[in-house]
Design an enzyme around this catalytic site. Sequence first.
Site, PDB file in Angstrom:
ATOM      1  N   GLY A 102      -6.338  55.228  52.598  1.00 15.94           N
ATOM      2  CA  GLY A 102      -6.770  53.925  52.082  1.00 15.94           C
ATOM      3  C   GLY A 102      -7.730  53.356  53.091  1.00 15.94           C
ATOM      4  O   GLY A 102      -8.623  54.044  53.573  1.00 15.94           O
ATOM      5  N   GLU A 154      -2.936  65.466  49.194  1.00 17.13           N
ATOM      6  CA  GLU A 154      -2.161  65.132  47.976  1.00 17.13           C
ATOM      7  C   GLU A 154      -3.005  65.090  46.712  1.00 17.13           C
ATOM      8  O   GLU A 154      -2.497  64.806  45.647  1.00 17.13           O
ATOM      9  CB  GLU A 154      -1.466  63.762  48.184  1.00 17.13           C
ATOM     10  N   CYS A 177      -4.934  60.523  56.622  1.00 18.88           N
ATOM     11  CA  CYS A 177      -6.205  59.805  56.752  1.00 18.88           C
ATOM     12  C   CYS A 177      -5.987  58.402  57.358  1.00 18.88           C
ATOM     13  O   CYS A 177      -5.675  58.313  58.536  1.00 18.88           O
ATOM     14  CB  CYS A 177      -6.909  59.788  55.399  1.00 18.88           C
ATOM     15  N   HIS A 219      -6.870  64.388  52.991  1.00 16.45           N
ATOM     16  CA  HIS A 219      -5.907  64.059  51.934  1.00 16.45           C
ATOM     17  C   HIS A 219      -5.309  65.366  51.414  1.00 16.45           C
ATOM     18  O   HIS A 219      -6.010  66.140  50.770  1.00 16.45           O
ATOM     19  CB  HIS A 219      -6.609  63.341  50.779  1.00 16.45           C
ATOM     20  N   ARG A 277     -12.234  56.348  63.715  1.00 15.94           N
ATOM     21  CA  ARG A 277     -12.418  56.093  62.278  1.00 15.94           C
ATOM     22  C   ARG A 277     -13.797  56.562  61.800  1.00 15.94           C
ATOM     23  O   ARG A 277     -14.761  56.518  62.548  1.00 15.94           O
ATOM     24  CB  ARG A 277     -12.283  54.602  61.981  1.00 15.94           C
ATOM     25  N   ILE A 320     -12.107  62.283  53.033  1.00 19.43           N
ATOM     26  CA  ILE A 320     -12.764  61.120  52.429  1.00 19.43           C
ATOM     27  C   ILE A 320     -12.940  60.041  53.505  1.00 19.43           C
ATOM     28  O   ILE A 320     -11.965  59.458  53.956  1.00 19.43           O
ATOM     29  CB  ILE A 320     -11.930  60.563  51.250  1.00 19.43           C
ATOM     30  N   ARG A 321     -14.167  59.823  53.919  1.00 21.32           N
ATOM     31  CA  ARG A 321     -14.447  58.914  55.054  1.00 21.32           C
ATOM     32  C   ARG A 321     -13.386  59.139  56.147  1.00 21.32           C
ATOM     33  O   ARG A 321     -12.733  58.221  56.641  1.00 21.32           O
ATOM     34  CB  ARG A 321     -14.485  57.453  54.591  1.00 21.32           C
TER      35      ARG A 321
HETATM   36  N1  GLN Z   1     -12.111  55.288  56.592  1.00 16.71           N
HETATM   37  C1  GLN Z   1     -10.770  54.836  56.320  1.00 16.71           C
HETATM   38  C2  GLN Z   1     -10.234  54.017  57.486  1.00 16.71           C
HETATM   39  O1  GLN Z   1     -10.838  53.971  58.520  1.00 16.71           O
HETATM   40  C3  GLN Z   1      -9.833  55.986  56.034  1.00 16.71           C
HETATM   41  C4  GLN Z   1     -10.239  56.684  54.761  1.00 16.71           C
HETATM   42  C5  GLN Z   1      -9.116  57.307  53.994  1.00 16.71           C
HETATM   43  O2  GLN Z   1      -7.947  57.016  54.218  1.00 16.71           O
HETATM   44  N2  GLN Z   1      -9.490  58.136  53.053  1.00 16.71           N
HETATM   45  O3  GLN Z   1      -9.215  53.431  57.373  1.00 16.71           O
END
Ligand code: GLN
Length: 187
Positions: free
Chosen positions: A45, A172, A77, A170, A104, A134-135
């Site tokens: 998230g 999941e 993540c 991720h 991050r 994802i990021r």
């Molecule tokens: N970029 C988000 C963060 O720094 C993490 C991204 C993710 O959980 N997919 O919190």
Amino acid sequence: MIGVLALQGNFSSHVKVLGLLGHNSKLVKSPKDLDDIDGLVIPGGESTTMTKLINRDEKFFESIQSFSKNQPILGTCAGLILMSKDSFDSKVINLGIIDIESTRNAYGRQVHSFDAELSLEHGSKNDSFKASFIRAPKISKVGKNVEVICIHDDFPVAIKDGMHIATTFHPELKNETIIHKLCFGDK
Ligand code: GLN
């Protein structure tokens, strides 16, 4: 029964994967929800948003920390970022449950997300699995008692510290169960 922190982010896919392993799950929204669960997932998230939402209840951070003394936590993540000792960002409060440091959004803005085929360091090649970054953060420092269980492009992307597991990806989103099974077993 395994709890899934459900304040923000991608928690429903974890419930589904836990179900594939035969685990019942419970959405955790307040400290009292930790009382009758045997493990906890801290999902992906936005770690800054999750920090704010956890902070709405003054006991929540401490309750997760004391839960972690006796029960396993899987962080994915943003969950890994929150579980870290430090992520060098004043907008994130780190739980310090695992002895790593994280950075991050470390894959840069232009590459927000990608899928990869991964395998565990001590698993057989047949155990490869798909995962999404994802990021994603990077693990910038690993404590001496922490086991790196998965590497991608020369970077550690999953670690085990005692009974806890954390991944920068991720695990999941592709119906893969391997990481959840490693943390919580199956039924
Ligand atoms: N970029 C988000 C963060 O720094 C993490 C991204 C993710 O959980 N997919 O919190």
